[in-house]
Design a protein around this motif. Sequence first.
Motif, PDB file in Angstrom:
ATOM      1  N   PRO A 239       0.848  -1.202   0.000  1.00 25.86           N
ATOM      2  CA  PRO A 239       0.000   0.000   0.000  1.00 25.86           C
ATOM      3  C   PRO A 239       0.881   1.250   0.000  1.00 25.86           C
ATOM      4  CG  PRO A 239      -0.675  -1.547   1.718  1.00 25.86           C
ATOM      5  CD  PRO A 239       0.663  -1.994   1.231  1.00 25.86           C
ATOM      6  N   LEU A 240       0.571   2.178  -0.903  1.00 23.97           N
ATOM      7  CA  LEU A 240       1.396   3.372  -1.047  1.00 23.97           C
ATOM      8  C   LEU A 240       0.601   4.638  -0.762  1.00 23.97           C
ATOM      9  CD1 LEU A 240       3.177   2.481  -4.430  1.00 23.97           C
ATOM     10  CD2 LEU A 240       4.131   2.242  -2.127  1.00 23.97           C
ATOM     11  N   ASN A 241       1.253   5.606  -0.201  1.00 21.95           N
ATOM     12  CA  ASN A 241       0.711   6.966  -0.108  1.00 21.95           C
ATOM     13  C   ASN A 241       1.800   7.899  -0.580  1.00 21.95           C
ATOM     14  OD1 ASN A 241       2.027   8.467   2.454  1.00 21.95           O
ATOM     15  ND2 ASN A 241       1.792   6.280   2.932  1.00 21.95           N
ATOM     16  N   TYR A 242       1.437   8.955  -1.266  1.00 17.98           N
ATOM     17  CA  TYR A 242       2.474   9.797  -1.857  1.00 17.98           C
ATOM     18  C   TYR A 242       2.070  11.269  -1.830  1.00 17.98           C
ATOM     19  CZ  TYR A 242      -0.663   8.548  -5.696  1.00 17.98           C
ATOM     20  OH  TYR A 242      -1.776   8.307  -6.453  1.00 17.98           O
ATOM     21  N   LYS A 243       3.096  12.101  -1.691  1.00 15.44           N
ATOM     22  CA  LYS A 243       2.913  13.550  -1.651  1.00 15.44           C
ATOM     23  C   LYS A 243       4.111  14.217  -2.323  1.00 15.44           C
ATOM     24  CE  LYS A 243       0.307  13.494   2.706  1.00 15.44           C
ATOM     25  NZ  LYS A 243       0.259  13.982   4.108  1.00 15.44           N
ATOM     26  N   VAL A 244       3.945  15.514  -2.591  1.00 15.40           N
ATOM     27  CA  VAL A 244       5.029  16.310  -3.174  1.00 15.40           C
ATOM     28  C   VAL A 244       5.508  17.320  -2.147  1.00 15.40           C
ATOM     29  CG1 VAL A 244       5.700  17.898  -5.017  1.00 15.40           C
ATOM     30  CG2 VAL A 244       4.046  16.072  -5.490  1.00 15.40           C
ATOM     31  N   TYR A 245       6.823  17.400  -1.948  1.00 14.17           N
ATOM     32  CA  TYR A 245       7.421  18.442  -1.131  1.00 14.17           C
ATOM     33  C   TYR A 245       7.855  19.581  -2.044  1.00 14.17           C
ATOM     34  CZ  TYR A 245       7.787  15.352   2.973  1.00 14.17           C
ATOM     35  OH  TYR A 245       7.514  14.527   4.045  1.00 14.17           O
ATOM     36  N   LEU A 246       7.422  20.786  -1.723  1.00 13.54           N
ATOM     37  CA  LEU A 246       7.769  21.968  -2.511  1.00 13.54           C
ATOM     38  C   LEU A 246       9.141  22.476  -2.075  1.00 13.54           C
ATOM     39  CD1 LEU A 246       4.271  23.724  -2.483  1.00 13.54           C
ATOM     40  CD2 LEU A 246       5.279  22.312  -4.295  1.00 13.54           C
ATOM     41  N   VAL A 247      10.164  21.857  -2.631  1.00 12.81           N
ATOM     42  CA  VAL A 247      11.526  22.138  -2.194  1.00 12.81           C
ATOM     43  C   VAL A 247      12.474  22.227  -3.399  1.00 12.81           C
ATOM     44  CG1 VAL A 247      11.283  21.099   0.091  1.00 12.81           C
ATOM     45  CG2 VAL A 247      11.894  19.669  -1.856  1.00 12.81           C
ATOM     46  N   THR A 248      13.627  22.831  -3.193  1.00  9.01           N
ATOM     47  CA  THR A 248      14.574  23.034  -4.286  1.00  9.01           C
ATOM     48  C   THR A 248      15.494  21.848  -4.503  1.00  9.01           C
ATOM     49  OG1 THR A 248      16.066  24.175  -2.765  1.00  9.01           O
ATOM     50  CG2 THR A 248      14.611  25.546  -4.096  1.00  9.01           C
ATOM     51  N   ASP A 249      15.615  20.967  -3.548  1.00 10.01           N
ATOM     52  CA  ASP A 249      16.461  19.793  -3.734  1.00 10.01           C
ATOM     53  C   ASP A 249      15.819  18.852  -4.753  1.00 10.01           C
ATOM     54  OD1 ASP A 249      18.215  20.774  -1.923  1.00 10.01           O
ATOM     55  OD2 ASP A 249      17.642  19.467  -0.279  1.00 10.01           O
ATOM     56  N   ILE A 250      16.635  18.068  -5.429  1.00 11.54           N
ATOM     57  CA  ILE A 250      16.177  17.153  -6.475  1.00 11.54           C
ATOM     58  C   ILE A 250      16.252  15.739  -5.914  1.00 11.54           C
ATOM     59  CG2 ILE A 250      16.584  16.316  -8.808  1.00 11.54           C
ATOM     60  CD1 ILE A 250      17.973  19.008  -9.361  1.00 11.54           C
ATOM     61  N   ASN A 251      15.111  15.209  -5.480  1.00  8.27           N
ATOM     62  CA  ASN A 251      15.143  13.926  -4.804  1.00  8.27           C
ATOM     63  C   ASN A 251      13.763  13.295  -4.781  1.00  8.27           C
ATOM     64  OD1 ASN A 251      16.303  11.797  -3.486  1.00  8.27           O
ATOM     65  ND2 ASN A 251      16.612  12.853  -1.533  1.00  8.27           N
ATOM     66  N   ALA A 252      13.731  12.036  -4.399  1.00  6.50           N
ATOM     67  CA  ALA A 252      12.501  11.311  -4.099  1.00  6.50           C
ATOM     68  C   ALA A 252      12.900  10.193  -3.155  1.00  6.50           C
ATOM     69  CB  ALA A 252      11.863  10.744  -5.363  1.00  6.50           C
ATOM     70  N   PHE A 253      11.992   9.777  -2.292  1.00  6.51           N
ATOM     71  CA  PHE A 253      12.308   8.653  -1.418  1.00  6.51           C
ATOM     72  C   PHE A 253      11.036   7.895  -1.091  1.00  6.51           C
ATOM     73  CE2 PHE A 253      11.374  12.111   1.579  1.00  6.51           C
ATOM     74  CZ  PHE A 253      10.584  11.497   2.538  1.00  6.51           C
ATOM     75  N   ALA A 254      11.208   6.642  -0.702  1.00  4.11           N
ATOM     76  CA  ALA A 254      10.106   5.812  -0.241  1.00  4.11           C
ATOM     77  C   ALA A 254      10.548   5.148   1.048  1.00  4.11           C
ATOM     78  CB  ALA A 254       9.740   4.764  -1.287  1.00  4.11           C
ATOM     79  N   CYS A 255       9.604   4.975   1.974  1.00  2.00           N
ATOM     80  CA  CYS A 255       9.924   4.394   3.269  1.00  2.00           C
ATOM     81  C   CYS A 255       9.193   3.074   3.472  1.00  2.00           C
ATOM     82  CB  CYS A 255       9.570   5.367   4.390  1.00  2.00           C
ATOM     83  SG  CYS A 255      10.737   6.747   4.522  1.00  2.00           S
ATOM     84  N   ALA A 256       9.570   2.376   4.528  1.00  2.00           N
ATOM     85  CA  ALA A 256       9.069   1.028   4.780  1.00  2.00           C
ATOM     86  C   ALA A 256       7.559   0.966   4.962  1.00  2.00           C
ATOM     87  CB  ALA A 256       9.767   0.442   6.008  1.00  2.00           C
ATOM     88  N   ASP A 257       6.926   2.086   5.341  1.00  2.00           N
ATOM     89  CA  ASP A 257       5.469   2.086   5.527  1.00  2.00           C
ATOM     90  C   ASP A 257       4.723   2.336   4.225  1.00  2.00           C
ATOM     91  OD1 ASP A 257       6.343   4.781   5.366  1.00  2.00           O
ATOM     92  OD2 ASP A 257       4.470   5.434   6.295  1.00  2.00           O
TER      93      ASP A 257
END
Length: 269
Positions: free
Chosen positions: A86-104
């Motif tokens: 099961p996934l939940n996802y959001k966007v962070y309004l930030v200048t860094d170029i990244n993405a991550f996923a966690c164990a939950d």
Amino acid sequence: MKKIISIALIATVSFCMNAQINLGKMTKAASSGVAALSFSNADAQKVAKEGVEWMDNNNEVASENDPYTIRLNRLFGKHKNEDGLPLNYKVYLVTDINAFACADGSVRVFSSLMDIMTDDELLAIIGHEIGHVKNEDSKDAVKNAYMKAAAMEAASASSNTVQVLNDSQLGELANNLLDAKHSKKQESEADDYSYDFMKKHNYNVVGAYTAFKKLALLGGGEKATSYQRMMSSHPDSEKRAQIIKSRAEKDGVWNDPGEVKLPTERITE
């Protein structure tokens, strides 16, 4: 939008825009006895959830009507349960170029990554992050982040009990999660997962190739310091792109995209 920094003004990862990710006060390093701690998948999911909730509450998250969220929903809306996760996802309004996923199952994509990646490239990157979760790389990362944040002594480690973290420790946990590094083997396995994810869903696997080509281009210029720090444990991006190309050629799905360049303007949402 702001840059992701810790309260102690220590930069953590490679990307952000103008939302500020407060990553908490640094605590003392965990003792060597912490390695004895029993840490189940359920523990990893619980701790990761708490850490991500802390980040969500302390940073600028794109609203439901924000163009970034609309784009991510369009791309990833059908993957709310992927490969049994099961996934939940959001966007962070930030200048860094990244993405991550966690164990939950929390997936967080940074807006500046979306600015430079096409739809297929974003799908490949998110698929890669999901691969880390499915391969349980994220479990190890959460455990290590938790141990550092809790600054546990050998006695508490041997109790096999995951303790409740206070707000300062949750900030430290968030800092450690964002700064987590996987081995080159783990990165390669996540690349394989991403390719298989793209192929399984009939996405253009060449997007994984062009994404890595863009990441290779990010190794220079003003973003070099933070980007190179994040990528230090990763296999070479150019080599990763060539591995994707070889697999696509073997599968008969290669379509030469031509020269890959970083966009000079934000990609339209």
